[in-house]
Design a protein around this motif. Sequence first.
Motif, mmCIF file in Angstrom:
data_model
loop_
_atom_site.group_PDB
_atom_site.id
_atom_site.type_symbol
_atom_site.label_atom_id
_atom_site.label_comp_id
_atom_site.label_asym_id
_atom_site.label_seq_id
_atom_site.Cartn_x
_atom_site.Cartn_y
_atom_site.Cartn_z
ATOM 1 N N GLN A 190 -32.414 34.801 -23.048
ATOM 2 C CA GLN A 190 -31.130 34.188 -22.717
ATOM 3 C C GLN A 190 -30.102 34.546 -23.786
ATOM 4 O O GLN A 190 -30.348 34.370 -24.981
ATOM 5 C CB GLN A 190 -31.268 32.666 -22.620
ATOM 6 N N GLU A 191 -28.956 35.059 -23.345
ATOM 7 C CA GLU A 191 -27.869 35.316 -24.266
ATOM 8 C C GLU A 191 -27.211 33.997 -24.659
ATOM 9 O O GLU A 191 -27.206 33.033 -23.880
ATOM 10 C CB GLU A 191 -26.841 36.249 -23.630
ATOM 11 N N SER A 192 -26.655 33.941 -25.850
ATOM 12 C CA SER A 192 -26.124 32.680 -26.369
ATOM 13 C C SER A 192 -24.987 32.112 -25.523
ATOM 14 O O SER A 192 -24.824 30.894 -25.418
ATOM 15 C CB SER A 192 -25.639 32.867 -27.808
ATOM 16 N N SER A 219 -24.548 32.544 -22.235
ATOM 17 C CA SER A 219 -24.883 32.536 -20.812
ATOM 18 C C SER A 219 -25.982 31.515 -20.544
ATOM 19 O O SER A 219 -26.945 31.420 -21.305
ATOM 20 C CB SER A 219 -25.350 33.923 -20.368
ATOM 21 N N LEU A 246 -26.873 43.837 -23.825
ATOM 22 C CA LEU A 246 -27.093 42.436 -24.190
ATOM 23 C C LEU A 246 -26.375 42.114 -25.499
ATOM 24 O O LEU A 246 -26.237 42.970 -26.373
ATOM 25 C CB LEU A 246 -28.589 42.165 -24.349
ATOM 26 N N LYS A 247 -25.939 40.870 -25.610
ATOM 27 C CA LYS A 247 -25.253 40.419 -26.816
ATOM 28 C C LYS A 247 -25.999 39.225 -27.398
ATOM 29 O O LYS A 247 -26.225 38.231 -26.724
ATOM 30 C CB LYS A 247 -23.807 40.038 -26.501
ATOM 31 N N GLY A 248 -26.394 39.354 -28.665
ATOM 32 C CA GLY A 248 -27.112 38.279 -29.336
ATOM 33 C C GLY A 248 -26.165 37.210 -29.841
ATOM 34 O O GLY A 248 -24.942 37.377 -29.783
ATOM 35 N N PHE A 264 -30.224 35.782 -29.231
ATOM 36 C CA PHE A 264 -31.025 35.589 -28.038
ATOM 37 C C PHE A 264 -32.010 34.436 -28.236
ATOM 38 O O PHE A 264 -32.593 34.280 -29.314
ATOM 39 C CB PHE A 264 -31.828 36.851 -27.704
ATOM 40 N N ASP A 275 -32.318 30.838 -30.133
ATOM 41 C CA ASP A 275 -31.612 31.811 -30.986
ATOM 42 C C ASP A 275 -32.552 32.453 -32.018
ATOM 43 O O ASP A 275 -32.185 32.657 -33.178
ATOM 44 C CB ASP A 275 -30.437 31.134 -31.695
ATOM 45 N N ALA A 332 -27.646 37.628 -33.869
ATOM 46 C CA ALA A 332 -26.643 38.533 -33.298
ATOM 47 C C ALA A 332 -26.711 39.920 -33.930
ATOM 48 O O ALA A 332 -26.471 40.925 -33.262
ATOM 49 C CB ALA A 332 -25.252 37.932 -33.459
#
Length: 310
Positions: free
Chosen positions: A246-248, A250, A272-274, A276, A292, A296
């Motif tokens: 899961q992205e932070s 979303s 994807l963007k951290g 995660f 998390d 990132a």
Amino acid sequence: MTKPPLRRSRRRSAARARADAAADPSVPPTNTARRCTALHHLLTLTHKSQQTRSTRSIWVPSPTSLRRPSWRRWSPAARASPRCRRAPTSPPTTTTSGSQPRPPGGACGIKDVNLAPYNGMIACGNVPIFKDGKGCGSCYEIKCQKPPPCSDKPITIFITDKNYEPIAPYHIDLSGTAFGAMATPGKEQTLRSFGELELQFRRVRCKYAPGTKITFHVEKGSNPNYLAVLVKFVSDDGDVVQMDIQESKSPAWIPLTLSWGAIWRWDGAKPLKGPFSIRVTSESGKKLIAKDVIPANWKADTVYTSNVQF
């Protein structure tokens, strides 16, 4: 109206074909004779090969024989041999489409298994134990009663590799450390010299030292469009049957695909963007979320330790 005469079959018996060929070498053998000769040759080779391997029985799996090992109850149908290496060094091999080449680390991808918490107490499992990677990390108690060096005291092993050689319905290749641990004190090497033996085994809950948390390793080659994560040190069931990311920013969970061994991956056109979060599902259906756990500014070939455990 008269009945048409019965036609003789074009196929001659194998015995007649062989007799004709023996009587007149100039007569070419029929297809039936060729097939029978080839079959006879095959049976002869099979018989000879069985004679040369009389010390090892070959087991052919069937759909009903690949049952899951029992929890708690001892099963006496396993064979063990001391051939699972503590630190596998096999060369990289290419896997299926979408995954990276396999580095050294056994079929589960877990390295340094001679160090804590595994301490060399590892094993290679066959089909119903390794389960195409979904058995990685699972734990078993094993013991042997004979030959005499066996202590009949159970030891706990971790599944970190595979061996699909069809020897028995359940086949476990042990590291030298684990194989020797089944012996009475001072008889470790004597027991290893037996090579193969019958043992009893049962599935048990994995227990790690207090403070051990589920750990993730971002594999080499990972990037914003391809993320491969190895999971290890999972307590209780020990193995993982599903991982999601899961992205932070979303709320959606993205399912990962089992790449090989204990490595799960995602690849797509959208990067994807951290940071995660990772959700882990064990075989019994239990779920844990490592919030998390991958930052990132994550990097490939890096270990990230969570603060959760089953």
